[in-house]
Design a protein around this motif. Structure first.
Motif, short mmCIF file in Angstrom:
data_model
loop_
_atom_site.label_atom_id
_atom_site.label_comp_id
_atom_site.label_asym_id
_atom_site.label_seq_id
_atom_site.Cartn_x
_atom_site.Cartn_y
_atom_site.Cartn_z
N PRO A 23 0.99 -1.32 0.01
CA PRO A 23 -0.12 0.08 0.11
C PRO A 23 0.55 1.23 0.06
CG PRO A 23 -0.03 -0.98 2.23
CD PRO A 23 1.16 -1.74 1.31
N VAL A 24 0.55 2.22 -0.91
CA VAL A 24 1.12 3.53 -0.92
C VAL A 24 -0.25 4.59 -1.00
CG1 VAL A 24 3.35 2.90 -1.91
CG2 VAL A 24 1.43 3.57 -3.41
N GLU A 25 0.35 5.77 -0.19
CA GLU A 25 -0.77 6.91 -0.15
C GLU A 25 -0.11 8.11 -0.90
OE1 GLU A 25 -1.54 8.29 3.60
OE2 GLU A 25 -3.85 8.37 2.95
N GLY A 26 -0.94 8.53 -1.94
CA GLY A 26 -0.60 9.67 -2.43
C GLY A 26 -1.73 10.92 -2.23
N PHE A 27 -1.15 12.24 -2.51
CA PHE A 27 -2.34 13.29 -2.60
C PHE A 27 -2.55 13.91 -3.80
CE2 PHE A 27 -0.46 12.53 1.53
CZ PHE A 27 -1.30 12.71 2.42
N ILE A 28 -3.75 14.28 -3.95
CA ILE A 28 -4.37 14.82 -5.11
C ILE A 28 -3.20 16.11 -5.47
CG2 ILE A 28 -5.89 16.37 -6.38
CD1 ILE A 28 -8.21 14.39 -5.15
N GLY A 29 -2.66 16.20 -6.83
CA GLY A 29 -1.62 17.21 -7.00
C GLY A 29 -0.33 16.55 -6.70
N GLY A 30 -0.04 15.77 -5.64
CA GLY A 30 1.06 15.24 -5.29
C GLY A 30 1.85 14.19 -5.89
N SER A 31 3.02 13.74 -5.51
CA SER A 31 3.68 12.58 -6.14
C SER A 31 3.71 11.37 -5.27
CB SER A 31 4.99 13.06 -6.76
OG SER A 31 5.85 13.32 -5.78
N VAL A 32 3.98 10.22 -5.76
CA VAL A 32 4.25 9.06 -5.25
C VAL A 32 5.26 8.30 -5.71
CG1 VAL A 32 2.46 7.81 -5.89
CG2 VAL A 32 2.88 7.57 -3.54
N VAL A 33 6.08 7.34 -5.01
CA VAL A 33 6.97 6.56 -5.62
C VAL A 33 6.40 5.02 -5.47
CG1 VAL A 33 9.26 5.22 -5.23
CG2 VAL A 33 9.02 7.66 -5.12
N LEU A 34 6.06 4.26 -6.59
CA LEU A 34 5.48 2.99 -6.64
C LEU A 34 6.59 2.10 -6.60
CD1 LEU A 34 2.81 3.53 -9.40
CD2 LEU A 34 2.52 3.96 -6.98
N PRO A 35 6.74 1.30 -5.36
CA PRO A 35 7.99 0.37 -5.26
C PRO A 35 7.99 -0.88 -6.08
CG PRO A 35 6.60 0.41 -3.52
CD PRO A 35 5.88 1.28 -4.40
N CYS A 36 8.97 -1.30 -6.82
CA CYS A 36 8.99 -2.65 -7.52
C CYS A 36 10.70 -3.01 -7.34
CB CYS A 36 8.39 -2.39 -8.73
SG CYS A 36 8.76 -4.18 -9.95
N SER A 37 10.99 -4.07 -6.88
CA SER A 37 12.40 -4.51 -7.05
C SER A 37 12.47 -5.94 -7.04
CB SER A 37 13.40 -3.82 -6.03
OG SER A 37 12.57 -4.10 -4.79
N SER A 38 13.67 -6.27 -7.59
CA SER A 38 13.84 -7.91 -7.58
C SER A 38 15.25 -8.14 -6.77
CB SER A 38 14.07 -8.26 -9.00
OG SER A 38 14.64 -9.55 -9.31
N ARG A 124 -0.92 -1.03 -4.48
CA ARG A 124 -2.14 -0.34 -4.21
C ARG A 124 -1.86 1.10 -3.83
NH1 ARG A 124 -7.34 -1.80 -5.07
NH2 ARG A 124 -8.53 -0.33 -4.41
N LEU A 125 -2.30 1.99 -4.80
CA LEU A 125 -2.28 3.54 -4.46
C LEU A 125 -3.74 3.81 -3.93
CD1 LEU A 125 -0.71 6.20 -4.73
CD2 LEU A 125 -1.53 6.25 -7.13
N PHE A 126 -3.44 4.60 -2.72
CA PHE A 126 -4.51 5.19 -2.09
C PHE A 126 -4.46 6.53 -2.42
CE2 PHE A 126 -4.03 1.15 0.12
CZ PHE A 126 -5.50 0.86 0.31
N ILE A 127 -5.61 7.34 -2.71
CA ILE A 127 -5.52 8.87 -3.11
C ILE A 127 -6.19 9.55 -1.63
CG2 ILE A 127 -6.09 10.84 -4.46
CD1 ILE A 127 -3.77 9.23 -5.72
N ASN A 128 -5.46 10.38 -1.16
CA ASN A 128 -6.10 11.05 -0.11
C ASN A 128 -6.72 12.21 -0.60
OD1 ASN A 128 -6.49 12.65 2.36
ND2 ASN A 128 -4.83 11.34 3.30
N ASP A 129 -8.03 12.64 -0.06
CA ASP A 129 -8.89 13.72 -0.74
C ASP A 129 -8.07 15.11 -0.27
OD1 ASP A 129 -11.15 12.78 -2.02
OD2 ASP A 129 -11.98 12.08 -0.42
N SER A 130 -7.43 15.36 0.61
CA SER A 130 -6.96 16.52 0.85
C SER A 130 -5.49 16.73 -0.06
CB SER A 130 -6.10 16.17 2.36
OG SER A 130 -4.79 17.08 2.35
N THR A 131 -5.79 17.81 -0.74
CA THR A 131 -4.71 18.23 -1.56
C THR A 131 -3.50 19.04 -0.99
OG1 THR A 131 -5.68 20.70 -1.80
CG2 THR A 131 -6.37 19.02 -3.43
N VAL A 132 -3.47 19.00 0.37
CA VAL A 132 -2.29 19.51 1.16
C VAL A 132 -1.61 18.44 1.54
CG1 VAL A 132 -1.74 20.70 3.15
CG2 VAL A 132 -3.98 21.12 2.35
N VAL A 133 -0.14 18.40 0.75
CA VAL A 133 0.57 17.66 1.13
C VAL A 133 1.31 17.49 2.50
CG1 VAL A 133 3.02 16.50 0.32
CG2 VAL A 133 1.34 17.56 -1.36
#
Ligand SMILES: *[C@@H]1O[C@H](CO)[C@@H](O)[C@H](O)[C@H]1NC(C)=O
Ligand SMILES: *[C@@H]1O[C@H](CO)[C@@H](O)[C@H](O)[C@H]1NC(C)=O
Length: 187
Positions: A23-38, A124-133
């Motif tokens: 699970p990762v969480e992001g904010f509207i207008g913000g950015s997020v790193v989606l992890p994937c490694s081997s 799984r990306l969750f978007i928080n409704d708040s636009t404040v990072v």
């Protein structure tokens, strides 16, 4: 008995799919790193393809033979997805998604494919409704909430699985006993 085992196996696969999501969480207008490694370090980078797909199987990003490719990228991700090529040597194929919108919420799949094997990681990306990072000092705590929800869901599914198989087992046994009791009458 075989039927009930198939039943259990199907549930275990389902649980794995839910529980192994990162699970990762992001904010509207913000950015997020989606992890994937081997963990595989022996493979040559040229032999690895990494396919990032969204919940609708649309292409977010491709890393073909260790090189970035946006040829098949869905327009909705144009200029919004970034890779970390300096991390490829460490088999880290995480991507960064910027200018997040509500519609970005959902599952992202990262397929790491090479000749002998392939694996899928689900974020799984969750978007928080708040636009404040929120301030960056407590990112761990923000990640905590969706993770807790997932664990609760997993526990519920496990409990459901156990009770369903117990009920199934009891019914099945009763039926077998009934047949057993009837058998001498037929003979
Ligand atoms: C991302 O957002 C910034 C600031 O709002 C804007 O200038 C930029 O054009 C946006 N980029 C994309 C690809 O939407
Ligand atoms: C992969 O790279 C990203 C971006 O630099 C970083 O945030 C992340 O922690 C790295 N993951 C691992 C497992 O090293």
């Amino acid at each position: 008995m075989i039927v009930s085992w198939c039943f259990i196996c199907a549930f275990v696969v389902l649980i794995n799919k839910v529980c192994l999501q990162v699970p990762v969480e992001g904010f509207i207008g913000g950015s997020v790193v989606l992890p994937c490694s081997s963990d595989e370090r022996d493979l040559k980078l040229q032999d690895i393809n990494v396919l990032w797909r969204d919940k609708g199987s649309e292409t977010v990003y491709d890393i073909i033979s260790g090189k970035d490719s946006v040829e098949r990228q869905n327009p909705q991700y144009k200029n919004r997805a970034e890779t970390f090529p300096e991390e490829y040597e460490r088999r880290n194929f995480s991507i960064k998604l910027i200018n997040l919108t509500r519609t970005d919420e959902g599952e992202f799949s990262c397929f790491i494919i090479h000749s002998s094997d392939s694996k899928e990681e689900i974020v799984r990306l969750f978007i928080n409704d708040s636009t404040v990072v929120p301030n960056k000092e407590s990112p761990k705590q923000e990640n905590h909430e969706p993770q807790t929800i997932l664990i609760v869901i997993c526990v519920c599914i496990i409990i459901l699985l156990i009770s369903v198989s117990v009920v199934y087992f009891i019914i099945h046994r009763k039926r077998t006993q009934t047949q057993y009791r009837e058998a001498p009458v037929v003979n």
